[in-house]
Scaffold this active site. Structure first.
Site, PDB file in Angstrom:
ATOM      1  N   GLU A 297      40.890  53.280  68.868  1.00 52.20           N
ATOM      2  CA  GLU A 297      41.364  54.559  69.424  1.00 52.20           C
ATOM      3  C   GLU A 297      42.645  54.994  68.728  1.00 52.20           C
ATOM      4  OE1 GLU A 297      39.084  55.846  70.949  1.00 52.20           O
ATOM      5  OE2 GLU A 297      37.963  54.110  71.692  1.00 52.20           O
ATOM      6  N   HIS A 300      41.876  56.598  65.384  1.00 50.11           N
ATOM      7  CA  HIS A 300      41.368  57.973  65.491  1.00 50.11           C
ATOM      8  C   HIS A 300      42.489  59.003  65.313  1.00 50.11           C
ATOM      9  CE1 HIS A 300      37.130  57.958  66.319  1.00 50.11           C
ATOM     10  NE2 HIS A 300      37.198  57.304  67.448  1.00 50.11           N
TER      11      HIS A 300
END
Ligand code: BES
Ligand code: ZN
Length: 856
Positions: A297, A300
């Site tokens: 995450e 990203h």
């Protein structure tokens, strides 16, 4: 069957058009209340110069009660339909204008966990892929990017949104995210939360405040997630040259979450099971997953957020690349060899399975009905493999150059796979037109090999076969990077790893000047996601298991051997060969080898993997025979090793306080594999002792699993429940373990009885997966000839579907393998899928899944 008029409509890649307008600024104001939240949105709009002028403005919106709507401060009459709101061009000024809407929503009633919802009294959001339209009227598509300013008013002490905090007081807070972003990256959290905080200084010296927000009482289980975050941030600076770009980075843990975690800009929201960990509550595998998902995450932020996707067909642009990056990270943190083996195991178990069934689709699909159904192993895992192949073809330096160009050229944009391919072509001068088939064509290529040897020349002849998949009967030859090494008969490497580039349907590669016929090690490191088909003798596999210098192929040799023998045992009902036992025992007892590797070598092929393999070789897999053969194989191994198991078990004890590091975890993995064998001999005596004395969850769960496998788990299960009944993440294990390890004929009945347990909070996705998902993962239990497994899973999917279609539809892929099995089983699954499809008011999500699984 649903007829064409009621069939949900497909979205097509070919229909892409830029949005009619551009948005230069978004201002949102939330007044939170469980049953009547008010959302004011102020959008600064102007016609998109890339489109014709004078277009209507169409905004997405679902389940919103419109309170007011104004254009440039003047109320306009607008009536929403079921999917949004149209403002006809006639109502809109010519140039720039401001649209203000106010809507009311009820987060407490939101059981789908998409949009704004509540989890244990906390407000939170999940907007990817199309959840923002459940919050306000908006062009809910990733190519519309704008800076957001958010004001939150609520009675909660902690109020969070994306970007930097610009003001706060009693009952309110304001956030500003300067980076233009698509709506799917919007997030809001409000609740009674506490932070585990740490400072971070970026490579260029900027200070970032890091916070992990959890419910009071959970703050002592955040340290590992924070440590993982800091290592991820440092790694992305060092390896990709990418720094974090805001003053604050927040992570929030929530218990009710459909997926694993979400990369909202500056405010990641996580399923609590991928944040909270302590030695006592989390296993080594849990720690490993937390590290990987925190990294994923975080990564990203550049691959997904700074550069996002033009449309959802490009999903692999961010997901495949980010998975590839998190795999590299885990390899650097732990062991590249072990990580590669684990990733390939997962690829075969999930992506090859998908590719061989009715749900097969391209890494970049060109049509979908419900985008939530396309967050698949193909987009993620095959998407990452395709990048690995690109890297192998252009080399380290070419890859680094291409990535720098990607970030330079596309920062701030919503990009496509064509953009991605173009940076590799421009950075390296290669033509990648043929390579692009990996993105557009579904299916796992099968690579047949034969070889010949004459006059010091050894030639490998390859043929690739690209099987038909739904909607794609014919395909072209792929570019396949085949990493090969050659060993001479005494085990020395005579040709080190060379990447052969196959581009034709049939192709041969010759190695000259050899003094003896070599033993080939083909597809080293699993250099392409293909099924390798080669007639290899058991003795050659044993030779490679002993001598291959490539750790992946060393493991693969043992794996191939085990599968071949297990397949034989399934068909003839016999015992494993002594040769296999000896070859495996040599690896297991070799203490020069990494214990984590030895543990992987000891892990027998799963039942589902065997069913897949048997089916591919033209057999109809029998789940009961596979189950029985696998048990006989384990028993035979246990007997062969009986003299060594107690000593191994004791020697592998990891002294000192628990640490989740890879070395300690590898020893424990091997130790638990040894205990599993030992339990078959001592009826679970050693496991029972460990179950009572363990001071960490890895051993507690390891011991419990061993006991369940030999049918001696009752006391340990009861102790486990008494000890952990107030910890949801741990209790998920209690449900999943007993169902996952239940004997085939009893699995469905046990599952059914556990659905009456007061702890079966089935609206919680984690708990639902721990019970219903655990049954579908118990191969012989799910496929039991009674059909009870099929029926129970279908019943529960139908019960969940009206409340949470995303999670229900995802789990329906349990049925995707149905065509592998015998006529009775096929008939039963087909009937269940038809029953699902005939259910009134079935979600679009589930309708699409059932239809695809039923279509030939
Ligand atoms: N962007 C996804 C989360 C997501 C998935 C949102 C589907 C909406 C629909 C996130 O980055 C992600 O990929 N999460 C994975 C874990 C990851 C480590 C592969 C997940 O949630 O399973
Ligand atoms: Zn992701």
């Amino acid at each position: 069957m649903t007829d064409a008029s009621t069939a949900p409509k497909a979205v097509l890649l070919a229909d892409y058009q830029p949005f009619s307008h551009v948005i230069s600024q978004v201002d949102l104001a939330f007044h939170l209340s469980p049953r009547a939240t008010r959302v004011k949105a102020r959008l600064a709009l102007s016609p998109n110069p890339q489109r014709a002028s004078g277009l209507d403005l169409r905004l997405d919106g679902e389940g919103l009660t419109l309170i007011s709507c104004m254009v440039n401060g003047v109320a306009v009459h607008a009536t929403p339909d079921a999917s949004g709101l149209t403002l006809p061009a006639a109502l809109l000024p010519d140039g720039a204008f401001v649209l203000e809407t106010e809507v009311e929503i009820a987060p407490e009633a939101n059981t789908a966990l998409e949009g704004l919802y509540m989890s244990k009294g906390m407000y939170c959001t999940q907007c990817e892929a199309e959840g923002f339209r459940k919050i306000t009227f908006y062009p809910d598509r990733p190519d519309v990017m704008a800076p957001f300013r958010v004001r939150i008013e609520a009675e909660a002490p902690v109020l969070l949104s994306n970007g930097n905090l610009v003001g706060k007081g009693e009952g309110w807070a304001e956030w500003h995210d300067p980076w233009p972003k698509p709506a799917y990256l919007f997030a809001l959290v409000a609740g009674d939360l506490v932070a585990h905080s740490a400072p971070f200084k970026t490579a260029s010296g900027r200070d970032v405040a890091l916070n992990i927000w959890v419910r009071p009482g959970d703050e002592d289980r955040c340290a590992y997630a924070m440590d993982s975050l800091i290592r991820s941030m440092r790694w992305d600076e060092q390896v990709y040259g990418r720094e974090y770009d805001l003053d604050i980075f927040n992570i929030v843990a929530v218990d009710d979450f459909n997926m694993g975690a979400m990369e909202n800009k500056g405010l990641n929201i996580f399923n609590s099971k991928y944040v909270l960990a302590s030695a006592k509550t989390a296993t080594d595998d849990d720690f490993g997953r937390i590290e990987a998902i925190i990294a994923h995450e975080y990564f990203h932020n550049w691959t997904g957020n700074r550069i996002t996707c033009r449309d959802w067909f490009q999903l692999c642009l961010k997901e495949g690349l980010t998975v590839f990056r998190d795999q590299q990270f885990t390899g650097d943190m732990r062991s590249h060899a072990v990580k590669r083996i684990e990733d390939v195991l997962m690829l075969r178990a999930r992506q090859f399975r998908e590719d061989q069934g009715p749900l097969a689709h391209a890494v970049r699909p060109d049509a979908y009905v419900e985008i939530n159904n396309f967050y698949t192993a193909t987009i993620y895992e095959k998407g990452a493999e395709v990048i690995g192949m690109l890297k192998r073809l252009v080399g380290e330096a070419g890859y680094a150059k291409a990535l720098d160009l990607y970030f330079d050229r596309h920062d701030g944009q919503a990009a496509t796979i064509e953009d991605w391919i173009a940076v590799f072509e421009d950075a390296t001068g290669r033509d990648l037109a043929q390579f692009k088939r990996w993105y557009s064509e579904a299916g796992t290529p099968r690579l047949h090999v034969h070889e010949d040897w004459a006059d010091g020349t050894y030639t490998l002849h390859f043929t690739q076969e690209n099987p038909a998949t739904p909607g794609q009967p014919v395909k072209g030859a792929k570019v396949i990077p085949i990493a090969v090494g050659l060993l001479n008969p005494n085990g020395d490497e005579v040709v080190e790893t060379t990447v052969l580039e196959m581009t034709e349907g049939r192709q041969s590669f010759a190695f000259t000047g050899l003094s003896a016929r070599p033993v080939p090690s083909i597809l080293r490191g699993f250099s392409a996601p293909v099924v390798l088909e080669r007639n290899v003798s058991a003795s050659e596999r044993a030779f490679l298991l002993a001598h291959d210098t490539d750790p992946f192929n060393k493991w693969e040799a043992g794996r191939g051997l085990a599968k071949e023998i297990l397949a034989q045992m399934v068909t003839d009902g016999g015992k494993p060969s002594a040769d296999w036992l000896e070859a495996l025992v040599r690896v297991v007892m070799d203490d020069r080898l990494d214990p984590a590797f030895r543990a992987l070598a000891l892990r027998l092929p799963s039942d589902d993997d065997m069913a897949q393999t048997l089916f591919l070789s033209g057999y109809v897999p029998d789940p009961d025979r596979i189950y029985a053969a696998r048990r006989r194989m384990g028993d035979a191994l246990a007997h062969r090793l009986s003299a060594d198991l107690p000593r191994l078990f004791n020697d592998l004890d990891v002294p000192g306080p628990y640490s989740p590091d890879a070395v300690a975890a590898g020893r424990r993995a091997l130790r638990m594999a040894v205990l599993d064998l030992l339990s078959r001999l001592d009826g679970g005596k050693a496991a029972e002792a460990l179950s009572q004395s363990a001071d960490n969850m890895t051993e507690e769960v390891g011991a419990l699993s061993c006991l369940l496998s030999v049918g001696a788990g009752d006391a340990a299960l009861a102790r486990f429940k008494a000890r952990w009944s107030d910890n949801g993440n741990v209790m998920d294990k209690w449900f999943a373990l007993q169902i996952g390890l239940a004997p085939p004929a009893k699995a469905a009945a046990l599952t059914e009885s556990l659905t009456s347990d007061p702890g079966f909070a089935w609206r919680n996705p984690n708990r639902f997966r721990s019970v219903i998902g655990a049954l579908s993962a118990n191969h012989a239990g799910f496929h039991n000839a009674s059909g009870a497994g099929y029926r129970l899973v279908a019943d529960w999917l139908l019960k969940l579907d009206p409340l949470n279609p995303q999670t229900a539809a995802r789990m329906s892929s349990a049925f995707e393998t149905w065509r592998r099995y015998d006529a009775d089983r096929k008939g039963m699954v087909q009937a269940e899928l038809q029953r699902i499809l005939a259910t009134p008011n079935l979600s679009r999500d589930m309708t699409e899944m059932a239809q695809r699984m039923l279509t030939d």
